[in-house]
Design a protein around this motif. Structure first.
Motif, short mmCIF file in Angstrom:
data_model
loop_
_atom_site.label_atom_id
_atom_site.label_comp_id
_atom_site.label_asym_id
_atom_site.label_seq_id
_atom_site.Cartn_x
_atom_site.Cartn_y
_atom_site.Cartn_z
N VAL A 104 0.84 -1.21 0.00
CA VAL A 104 0.00 0.00 0.00
C VAL A 104 0.87 1.25 0.00
O VAL A 104 0.62 2.20 -0.75
CB VAL A 104 -0.95 -0.01 1.22
N ILE A 105 1.90 1.26 0.85
CA ILE A 105 2.77 2.43 0.96
C ILE A 105 3.60 2.62 -0.31
O ILE A 105 3.66 3.73 -0.87
CB ILE A 105 3.70 2.29 2.19
N ASP A 106 4.21 1.54 -0.79
CA ASP A 106 5.11 1.64 -1.95
C ASP A 106 4.37 2.05 -3.22
O ASP A 106 4.89 2.83 -4.03
CB ASP A 106 5.83 0.31 -2.18
N LEU A 133 -6.18 -2.87 10.37
CA LEU A 133 -6.99 -1.79 10.93
C LEU A 133 -6.14 -0.84 11.76
O LEU A 133 -6.39 0.37 11.79
CB LEU A 133 -8.13 -2.36 11.77
N ARG A 134 -5.15 -1.37 12.43
CA ARG A 134 -4.32 -0.54 13.30
C ARG A 134 -3.22 0.21 12.54
O ARG A 134 -2.88 1.33 12.90
CB ARG A 134 -3.67 -1.41 14.38
N LYS A 135 -2.66 -0.42 11.51
CA LYS A 135 -1.42 0.11 10.95
C LYS A 135 -1.46 0.50 9.48
O LYS A 135 -0.54 1.15 9.00
CB LYS A 135 -0.30 -0.92 11.16
N CYS A 136 -2.49 0.09 8.74
CA CYS A 136 -2.52 0.40 7.31
C CYS A 136 -2.89 1.87 7.11
O CYS A 136 -3.88 2.34 7.67
CB CYS A 136 -3.52 -0.50 6.60
N PRO A 137 -2.13 2.62 6.31
CA PRO A 137 -2.40 4.05 6.17
C PRO A 137 -3.62 4.39 5.33
O PRO A 137 -4.18 5.47 5.47
CB PRO A 137 -1.12 4.58 5.51
N CYS A 138 -4.04 3.48 4.44
CA CYS A 138 -5.21 3.78 3.61
C CYS A 138 -6.46 3.15 4.22
O CYS A 138 -6.36 2.29 5.11
CB CYS A 138 -5.00 3.28 2.18
N ARG A 313 7.54 0.34 8.08
CA ARG A 313 8.50 1.01 7.21
C ARG A 313 8.63 0.26 5.90
O ARG A 313 8.56 -0.98 5.87
CB ARG A 313 9.87 1.09 7.89
N PRO A 314 8.80 0.99 4.79
CA PRO A 314 9.02 0.31 3.50
C PRO A 314 10.26 -0.56 3.56
O PRO A 314 11.16 -0.35 4.37
CB PRO A 314 9.20 1.47 2.52
#
Length: 315
Positions: A104-106, A133-138, A313-314
């Motif tokens: 998702v991040i990359d 739910l806790r850590k995904c930015p989108c 982190r990526p």
């Protein structure tokens, strides 16, 4: 609103022809003219069978192509309508949720969709789902089978009219706009759900040295109810959602009343926010949000406040 520039669907490894999440992802891509990526995180084969890893991954990719073609045909969504690519990635010792979040991040996905993991009793979420739910930015959409037979789709959006931290009001507006957009696209029924309590009532009622009558208590509680309902109505007006909706302003604890509401009204999708620190690495899912999640039995779309920074982190 969810910035639907691209959607990531996380396959479960089960028969994706039966997946409610894949169907939902395809519909969303069709309606928003958005490309779809289907990803399968491939478990590591035992070391003694390591030469079979690539063949196993090829097998999973073929299965996904067949499943996607089958669901496309069922929904009448041809390839030229929704562009899709299939990715199979080896787990390589990394938990699947972390691999998905890094993807998702990359690749800057606007929405992650997956089928909710099966849980005993059908309520709550576990493992990979809770990590997302806790850590995904989108935003994360966890799909379950529909709660009732046939249309219309029933949506509920949970908002808190009391803004205690920066970003909370903006999150409420984003939740309302997202819910309104989905209700319009689904031609569904939208309920705006909120809870309130008179937090000092027990203190005032049972302290003998506090001289307050039952009528004063009732009037104080009514003033609080009206103030919060007025703020909900202002939020709904400011969000400019152009669909019919009903406001349900319930007295009591949200962790009890919101799951109860979704069951009683056979809600298909609950849209809610998770409170989190903004602007700093790390996460803090709100206690109330976590307690609601533990009791939720319908599909869930969870949004985070603007500025949330994932602790993942990526690579």
């Amino acid at each position: 609103m969810i910035p639907l520039t691209s959607i990531l669907y996380a396959a479960s490894g089960n028969d994706e022809r039966k997946s409610g999440g894949l169907r939902q992802a395809l519909r969303l891509c069709r309606d928003s003219n958005t490309p779809l990526t289907v990803v399968q995180i491939c478990p590591d084969v035992p070391e003694k069978h390591a030469p079979l890893q690539n063949r196993f991954m090829d097998f999973l990719e073929d299965e996904l192509h067949d499943s996607l073609a089958s669901v496309r045909k069922e929904l009448d969504i041809p390839e030229q309508t929704v562009r899709a690519r299939i990715v199979v990635r080896q787990q390589a010792g990394t938990p699947p949720a972390i691999s998905l979040i890094r993807m998702v991040i990359d690749e800057e996905y606007g929405l992650l969709v997956k089928d909710a993991e099966a849980v005993e009793g059908g309520r709550g979420f576990k493992g990979t789902d809770m990590t997302l739910l806790r850590k995904c930015p989108c935003p994360v959409w966890l799909a379950r089978n529909t709660a009732h037979a046939g249309p219309p789709v029933r949506l509920a959006v949970a908002i808190d009219p009391e803004s205690r931290e920066p970003g909370e009001r903006e999150l409420s507006l984003n939740l309302l706009r997202t819910a309104g957009s989905l209700a319009r696209g689904f031609e569904g029924e939208l309920s705006v759900v909120s809870c309130w309590e008179y937090e000092f009532e027990r203190f005032l009622r049972y302290k003998s040295w506090v001289n307050i009558s039952e009528e004063e208590l009732r009037m104080n509680a009514e003033d609080i109810r009206k103030d919060l309902l007025g703020e909900i109505e202002r939020l709904v007006h400011e969000s400019e959602i152009a669909v019919d909706r009903r406001i349900h302003h319930m007295r009591g604890r949200p962790e009890d009343l919101i799951p109860e509401f979704t069951e009683q009204h056979k809600t298909d999708l609950l849209i809610m926010g998770t409170l989190a620190r903004t602007g700093i690495p790390g996460f803090l899912i709100g206690n109330t949000a976590e307690n609601i999640l533990e009791k939720t039995s319908c599909s869930l779309l969870a949004l985070k406040p603007e500025g949330f920074v994932s602790p993942v982190r990526p690579e």
